[in-house]
Write a protein that holds these residues in place. Structure first.
Motif, PDB file in Angstrom:
ATOM      1  N   VAL A 137      42.375  31.896  57.304  1.00  0.00           N
ATOM      2  CA  VAL A 137      43.699  31.907  57.724  1.00  0.00           C
ATOM      3  C   VAL A 137      44.175  33.436  58.203  1.00  0.00           C
ATOM      4  N   TRP A 138      43.594  34.449  57.370  1.00  0.00           N
ATOM      5  CA  TRP A 138      44.134  35.608  57.928  1.00  0.00           C
ATOM      6  C   TRP A 138      43.352  35.951  59.091  1.00  0.00           C
ATOM      7  N   VAL A 139      42.127  35.558  59.291  1.00  0.00           N
ATOM      8  CA  VAL A 139      41.464  36.009  60.723  1.00  0.00           C
ATOM      9  C   VAL A 139      41.964  35.231  61.797  1.00  0.00           C
ATOM     10  N   THR A 140      42.416  33.903  61.854  1.00  0.00           N
ATOM     11  CA  THR A 140      42.631  33.388  62.828  1.00  0.00           C
ATOM     12  C   THR A 140      44.216  33.263  63.437  1.00  0.00           C
ATOM     13  N   GLN A 141      44.877  33.793  62.201  1.00  0.00           N
ATOM     14  CA  GLN A 141      46.201  34.146  62.705  1.00  0.00           C
ATOM     15  C   GLN A 141      46.684  35.651  62.958  1.00  0.00           C
ATOM     16  N   MET A 142      45.636  36.420  62.987  1.00  0.00           N
ATOM     17  CA  MET A 142      45.986  37.897  63.091  1.00  0.00           C
ATOM     18  C   MET A 142      46.435  38.151  64.612  1.00  0.00           C
ATOM     19  N   ASN A 143      45.421  37.127  65.142  1.00  0.00           N
ATOM     20  CA  ASN A 143      45.610  37.310  66.856  1.00  0.00           C
ATOM     21  C   ASN A 143      46.510  36.522  67.462  1.00  0.00           C
ATOM     22  N   HIS A 144      47.382  35.629  66.888  1.00  0.00           N
ATOM     23  CA  HIS A 144      48.287  34.874  67.161  1.00  0.00           C
ATOM     24  C   HIS A 144      49.696  34.933  66.861  1.00  0.00           C
ATOM     25  N   ILE A 145      49.921  34.787  65.631  1.00  0.00           N
ATOM     26  CA  ILE A 145      51.135  34.657  65.002  1.00  0.00           C
ATOM     27  C   ILE A 145      52.054  35.942  65.365  1.00  0.00           C
ATOM     28  N   PRO A 146      51.639  37.081  65.489  1.00  0.00           N
ATOM     29  CA  PRO A 146      52.505  38.203  65.931  1.00  0.00           C
ATOM     30  C   PRO A 146      52.907  38.255  67.436  1.00  0.00           C
ATOM     31  N   MET A 147      52.361  37.334  68.163  1.00  0.00           N
ATOM     32  CA  MET A 147      52.581  37.405  69.497  1.00  0.00           C
ATOM     33  C   MET A 147      53.523  36.489  70.079  1.00  0.00           C
ATOM     34  N   HIS A 148      53.560  36.219  71.273  1.00  0.00           N
ATOM     35  CA  HIS A 148      54.689  35.610  71.753  1.00  0.00           C
ATOM     36  C   HIS A 148      54.539  34.145  71.462  1.00  0.00           C
ATOM     37  N   ILE A 149      55.469  33.407  71.066  1.00  0.00           N
ATOM     38  CA  ILE A 149      55.353  32.049  70.750  1.00  0.00           C
ATOM     39  C   ILE A 149      56.829  31.228  71.345  1.00  0.00           C
ATOM     40  N   ASP A 150      56.498  30.199  72.151  1.00  0.00           N
ATOM     41  CA  ASP A 150      57.659  29.710  73.075  1.00  0.00           C
ATOM     42  C   ASP A 150      57.154  28.460  73.624  1.00  0.00           C
ATOM     43  N   TYR A 151      58.079  27.730  74.337  1.00  0.00           N
ATOM     44  CA  TYR A 151      57.805  26.500  75.173  1.00  0.00           C
ATOM     45  C   TYR A 151      56.719  27.011  76.278  1.00  0.00           C
ATOM     46  N   ASP A 152      56.171  25.889  76.650  1.00  0.00           N
ATOM     47  CA  ASP A 152      55.177  26.261  77.772  1.00  0.00           C
ATOM     48  C   ASP A 152      55.975  26.546  79.231  1.00  0.00           C
ATOM     49  N   ASP A 153      55.699  27.786  79.423  1.00  0.00           N
ATOM     50  CA  ASP A 153      56.440  28.461  80.891  1.00  0.00           C
ATOM     51  C   ASP A 153      55.425  28.140  81.857  1.00  0.00           C
ATOM     52  N   ASN A 154      54.298  27.539  81.950  1.00  0.00           N
ATOM     53  CA  ASN A 154      53.456  27.353  83.042  1.00  0.00           C
ATOM     54  C   ASN A 154      53.199  28.552  83.949  1.00  0.00           C
TER      55      ASN A 154
ATOM     56  N   ALA B 121      46.664  44.247  61.745  1.00  0.00           N
ATOM     57  CA  ALA B 121      46.640  42.989  62.347  1.00  0.00           C
ATOM     58  C   ALA B 121      47.187  41.986  61.201  1.00  0.00           C
ATOM     59  N   PHE B 122      46.700  42.365  60.053  1.00  0.00           N
ATOM     60  CA  PHE B 122      47.230  41.382  58.913  1.00  0.00           C
ATOM     61  C   PHE B 122      48.571  41.753  58.696  1.00  0.00           C
ATOM     62  N   ALA B 123      48.979  43.190  58.419  1.00  0.00           N
ATOM     63  CA  ALA B 123      50.320  43.199  57.862  1.00  0.00           C
ATOM     64  C   ALA B 123      51.265  42.764  59.165  1.00  0.00           C
ATOM     65  N   ASP B 124      50.791  42.800  60.501  1.00  0.00           N
ATOM     66  CA  ASP B 124      51.782  42.068  61.573  1.00  0.00           C
ATOM     67  C   ASP B 124      51.862  40.826  61.467  1.00  0.00           C
ATOM     68  N   ILE B 125      51.112  40.008  60.674  1.00  0.00           N
ATOM     69  CA  ILE B 125      51.400  38.572  60.507  1.00  0.00           C
ATOM     70  C   ILE B 125      52.751  38.468  59.553  1.00  0.00           C
ATOM     71  N   VAL B 126      52.650  39.115  58.378  1.00  0.00           N
ATOM     72  CA  VAL B 126      53.932  39.211  57.683  1.00  0.00           C
ATOM     73  C   VAL B 126      55.051  39.727  58.178  1.00  0.00           C
ATOM     74  N   HIS B 127      55.017  40.707  59.173  1.00  0.00           N
ATOM     75  CA  HIS B 127      56.037  41.421  59.508  1.00  0.00           C
ATOM     76  C   HIS B 127      56.772  40.563  60.634  1.00  0.00           C
ATOM     77  N   SER B 128      55.955  39.787  61.227  1.00  0.00           N
ATOM     78  CA  SER B 128      56.311  38.933  62.473  1.00  0.00           C
ATOM     79  C   SER B 128      56.933  37.893  61.724  1.00  0.00           C
ATOM     80  N   LEU B 129      56.618  37.129  60.651  1.00  0.00           N
ATOM     81  CA  LEU B 129      57.245  36.377  59.956  1.00  0.00           C
ATOM     82  C   LEU B 129      58.645  36.467  59.232  1.00  0.00           C
TER      83      LEU B 129
END
Length: 439
Positions: free
Chosen positions: A330-347, A417-425
C-alpha cells in the motif's frame, strides 16, 4: 468512400470528431485509433483486457493508449478489421479538438526515439536474477526455521523474509503482466500465472481486470478502480471532496481519514479484503486455471511449514506475512498516486493524463529494489510495456519534454512521498468538512 471487404456489407465512411464523441453510451461505443474509427459496442465484451478498459476510451482518441498497451500491434490490428467502420474526414485534425496537437506529436516522436534506442527491449538476465533472488529468500525463510527451530525470534524472521518474498514477487508479476519480459504475449501470460498464482496465491485474471483500467485512466473517478474507495472509505482529491461535502454526504468521518488510514489502509487491504475477494472473483468468473494456480500456492505453503510449526502456526504465519506484504504494497503503490490530481476523466492527451496522476520517487539502489522500480512511476505509466531496468535511461528524455511544455514532473524522497499520502488525505478531509458545514 472506401470498401471494407472484411466487414460484411460494410463501407468505410467519413466521420467528424463530434460524431465519435457522441458514441460513448452503453448502446453505442466508438473510438479512434490512428484516424480510423472503430465500433467496439459488441467487441468490448470479448476484449482480452476486459470490457471496461477499452470502454473507458469510448468517444475518444485511443491511439496512444493502444500503442502503449500492445506489443504486437500488427497482429492486434488484423483482429480489429471487422470493427472498422470509417475514418476521420480529410478536413478533421489528427488530434482531438482542445488537445495540444504539438504536445501529442512530440510525445509520439519521443516514443519513436525510445523504440529506436532499444529501451523497450528487455534484458532477460535481469528478470531471471530477480526471480532467483526471490526464490533464494523463500528457501532462506524455510532454512531459518529448520535450523533454528520455531521459537519466537526465528519465527518472526521467517515472517519478514516471506513478506519480502511476497512483495518482490508482486513487483515481478507486475513485469510479466505488463508484457515487459518476453517478445510474445503468450509467454508473458504463462509466466505471469506462475508468479502471481504459484508464488503469491492470487489470480492473474483479477490483476489484469483491475490494473489495466488503472493505467488507461489513472486517478479518474469511476474509471480507475484503484480509487474506488472514494467515497465509501475516503474522500479523495480536492474537487471530489468538495463535491461530496456540498452534497452533504458522509459515509465516514473524512476529516479524520488521515488517522484511520493507518488502521484500514496499509495493514488491512490484503489480509482483510483482497484475501477473500480474489477467491470470490475467480469462482464468480469461472477462472478455473487461475484457481488451480492459487491452490498450488497454498498446498506448497502447508506442505512446507505444517511439519515445523503445525496447522495453527502455519495459518498464523500466513496472515502475518500478508500483514507485512499489505503494508509494503500500500505505501509503495499509493505514494505515486494519492497525493496527485484526482478527478473525473477530462480526456486529456496521454502525456498530460499520466503526469497529472503520477509522480516519481528519487532513485537509489534501495528505492529501486524496495519499490520494484515503481519509484519511476511516470516512465512506467507513459510506457507500460517498458522493462523496468530501462526507466532510468528514459527519465531524462521525459523530463526534457515536460520542461518544454511546462508540465510538472515531480520526484521526491521516499519518506516525503509516504508523508504526502497522509498530508493529502488530511487536506481533502478538511476540504470535505468545510464544504459539508458551510456550503
Amino acid at each position: 468512400m472506401a470498401d471494407n471487404s472484411s466487414c460484411p456489407g460494410g463501407e468505410l465512411k467519413y466521420y467528424t470528431w463530434e460524431d465519435v464523441q457522441k458514441r460513448c453510451t452503453r448502446d453505442e461505443r466508438w473510438l479512434v485509433i490512428k484516424r480510423k474509427v472503430y465500433d467496439i459496442t459488441r467487441f468490448c465484451y470479448r476484449h482480452p483486457g476486459g470490457p471496461r478498459v477499452i470502454s473507458h476510451y469510448a468517444g475518444q482518441d485511443a491511439t496512444d493508449a493502444f500503442t502503449a498497451f500492445h506489443i504486437d500491434k500488427e497482429l492486434v490490428q488484423k483482429h480489429m478489421k471487422c470493427l472498422l467502420i470509417g475514418e476521420l474526414a480529410p478536413g478533421q485534425p489528427c488530434v482531438e479538438p482542445k488537445k495540444n496537437a504539438a504536445l501529442v506529436e512530440d510525445f509520439r516522436a519521443l516514443r519513436s526515439t525510445v523504440e529506436q534506442m532499444g529501451l523497450l527491449k528487455p534484458n532477460k538476465l535481469f528478470f531471471f536474477g530477480v526471480l532467483l533472488h526471490i526464490l533464494f529468500i523463500d528457501v532462506l525463510a524455510w532454512l531459518n526455521l529448520y535450523y533454528f527451530g520455531a521459537s519466537l525470534i526465528p519465527y518472526l524472521i521467517t515472517v519478514l523474509l516471506l513478506g519480502t518474498v511476497q512483495a518482490q514477487a508482486g513487483w515481478l508479476q507486475h513485469d510479466f503482466g505488463h508484457l515487459s519480459v518476453f517478445g510474445k504475449s503468450k509467454w508473458n501470460h504463462l509466466v505471469h500465472k506462475f508468479v502471481i498464482g504459484h508464488l503469491k496465491g492470487a489470480p492473474a485474471s483479477w490483476w489484469n481486470h483491475l490494473h489495466f483500467q488503472h493505467h488507461a485512466k489513472p486517478n479518474c473517478f469511476r474509471k480507475d478502480p484503484d480509487i474506488n474507495m472514494h467515497p465509501l472509505l475516503f474522500a479523495l482529491g480536492k474537487k471530489l471532496s468538495v463535491e461530496l461535502g456540498i452534497k452533504k454526504k458522509k459515509y465516514m468521518p473524512y476529516n479524520h481519514q488521515h488517522k484511520y488510514f493507518f488502521l484500514i489502509g496499509p495493514p488491512a487491504l490484503i489480509p482483510l479484503y483482497f484475501q477473500w475477494y480474489i477467491f470470490y472473483f475467480v469462482v464468480q468468473r469461472k477462472q478455473w486455471a487461475d484457481l488451480a494456480w492459487m491452490i498450488s500456492f497454498y498446498v506448497r505453503l502447508f506442505l512446507t511449514y505444517v511439519p515445523m510449526v503445525g496447522i495453527g502456526g502455519t495459518i498464523t504465519l500466513f496472515f502475518l506475512v500478508r500483514f507485512v506484504e499489505s503494508n509494503w504494497f500500500v505505501w509503495v503503490t499509493q505514494m505515486n498516486h494519492i497525493p496527485m490530481h484526482i478527478d473525473y476523466d477530462d480526456n486529456k492527451d496521454w502525456l498530460s493524463t499520466q503526469l497529472q496522476a503520477t509522480c516519481n520517487v528519487d532513485q537509489s539502489l534501495f528505492n529501486d529494489w524496495f519499490s520494484g522500480h515503481l519509484n519511476f512511476q511516470i516512465e512506467h505509466h507513459l510506457f507500460p510495456t517498458m522493462p523496468r531496468h530501462n526507466y532510468p535511461k528514459t527519465a531524462p528524455l521525459v523530463r526534457s519534454l515536460c520542461k518544454k511544455y511546462g508540465i510538472d514532473y515531480q520526484s521526491k524522497p521516499l519518506f516525503t512521498a509516504f508523508a504526502d499520502i497522509v498530508h493529502s488525505l488530511q487536506e481533502s478531509g478538511e476540504l470535505w468538512l468545510d464544504a459539508y458545514l458551510h456550503k
